[in-house]
Enzyme design. Sequence first.
Site, PDB file in Angstrom:
ATOM      1  N   ASP A 196       0.732  -1.204   0.029  1.00 25.50           N
ATOM      2  CA  ASP A 196      -0.060   0.172   0.107  1.00 25.50           C
ATOM      3  C   ASP A 196       0.754   1.259   0.041  1.00 25.50           C
ATOM      4  O   ASP A 196       2.142   1.029   0.012  1.00 25.50           O
ATOM      5  CB  ASP A 196      -1.088  -0.182   1.241  1.00 25.50           C
ATOM      6  CG  ASP A 196      -0.255  -0.037   2.519  1.00 25.50           C
ATOM      7  OD1 ASP A 196       0.872   0.152   2.578  1.00 25.50           O
ATOM      8  OD2 ASP A 196      -0.836  -0.209   3.496  1.00 25.50           O
ATOM      9  N   SER A 197       0.299   2.395   0.016  1.00 21.06           N
ATOM     10  CA  SER A 197       1.079   3.570  -0.118  1.00 21.06           C
ATOM     11  C   SER A 197       2.189   3.644   1.029  1.00 21.06           C
ATOM     12  O   SER A 197       3.320   4.073   0.785  1.00 21.06           O
ATOM     13  CB  SER A 197       0.311   4.806  -0.277  1.00 21.06           C
ATOM     14  OG  SER A 197      -0.584   5.069   1.207  1.00 21.06           O
TER      15      SER A 197
END
Lengths: 81, 461
Positions: free
Chosen positions: A38-39
């Site tokens: 994810d980010s």
Amino acid sequence: MKRDEIAERVIRVTARELKTNPEQIKFDHHFAHDLGADSLKSIELVAAFEEEFDLDLNEEEALRVQTVGGAVDFFTELIPG
Amino acid sequence: MDGRPLQDVQQPNLLKDIFPHTIPPRIRFEDVIEETIDGRVAKFDPRRVIDRDIHVTDTTFRDGQQARPPYTKEQMTRIYAMFSRLGGERGVIRETEFFLYTKNDRATIDACRELGLRYPKITGWIRAEMGDLRLVKEMGLRETGMLTSCSDYHIFHKQKQTRKEAMAAYLRVVEAALESGVRPRCHLEDVTRADLKGFVIPFVQRLERLTEKQPEHMRVKIRLCDTMGFGVSFPNVAEPRSIPKLIWRMKEECGIPGERLEWHGHNDFHKVHVNGATAWIYGADALNTTLFGLGERTGNPPLEGAVMEYIALKGGLCGIDLSVITDLAKYFQKEVRASIPANYPFVGRDFNTTRAGIHAGGLRRNEEIYTIFDTRKLLNRPPRVAITDKSGTDGVALWVNEFLGLKGKERLSLTKVVKIQRWVMDQYEKEGRLTAISEEELEEQVRHYFPELYARAKSRA
């Protein structure tokens, strides 16, 4: 640094940070889609690469790299052979 | 319908003539506004606002005090001096009015006068009664507002008078004021709920006739009091709620020019600021306000909002020192011990604080993306980010860099602060936290991960 060594280190760091078996990581694997980055994990991965290769990366450029093979190319260009 | 082709420009069009960022954004008008009154089209030219002497008047110490415990003399004197600095040499904050009833009221007027400031000019506020007028004379004030209620709600139900009796009583005090050399400012209480043609217009016409032979500085001023917040700004609204029509009637039927017209609103329907600005652009030069909008019930037009609107309409700062707004807020909270809601525009703790990671990302790249203007320079309030599970690594980077005071290439990248962001996310995902991360907790994280930078920042502080 030779490309093979860079590839081995990219895979090792990726496996450690994304908690994956290194033997299952392929060059065409997408960090987000295939390896679950994810980010936040993506930024942690870039930070881990910085530490591994002792580099200060341009984070925007580094975060644009999306695949394992792309990362190997990216560092091969950055690090003199 | 003709299609418009995409203009794929090489440089961004940031519309800097309207959004200069160095000052609050400008409001530009392109044409006249039309209002149908008595079956005819009346035209208002809002572009004239640039040349008109519009200004702010203040009632913080009168209407403002009707909403809170009394201020001390020292508090009022300090706030008065700050108003003077905020409004600047041109007197954008032109007047402020005081009660005259208590020793504290009168001592405050003396203390403010002793400061020798040109603006705001000090005026009084009284009921339209002879006894009250005596107080104005004793204080040597040159102008006073007087309560001249004009709706039948007030005349019949409160004052128990007929319209004729009410008008006669008001006129007696106005005449006495003129004889005493005191300029009368008639506050048309509840005018947006009054019979305009049956009482208000005849009364104001009488007032105008009464002072038409007076020198200019003694001619009657009219304050339009939207006592219950019933005023409406939209075009072609029926009377008496229409602000455009009310102003038109004052000017065209009663002969009161904009220089002697003032708007006083209340916020019962969330319309208070825009109604005030509407009065300005339709032709009333004075907008009556209170600091932070505090006033009877829901409050009045906020003074600091009016100052911002003034800049937007004029297109420049015009001698206004906006940083005083921040000083006023600090003083108000620390010394007056009053609270300001966190999301309150221009002064609330969070007015330029973002919690969304995507906004923080924008802020980190270019402050102009998510700031209304240069709040750092104009208000001494840099944009901030509050750290929660939604603020992202961008938010943490912004917070840490601001905290450490790092500029340009010194600023830490996302990868440098990502360990703090991981700690933040663990708080929510592993610890089940539901509250925002406090500044103290973040400071501790910064001290842990960046001890040298932390020490440097602390020694600088």
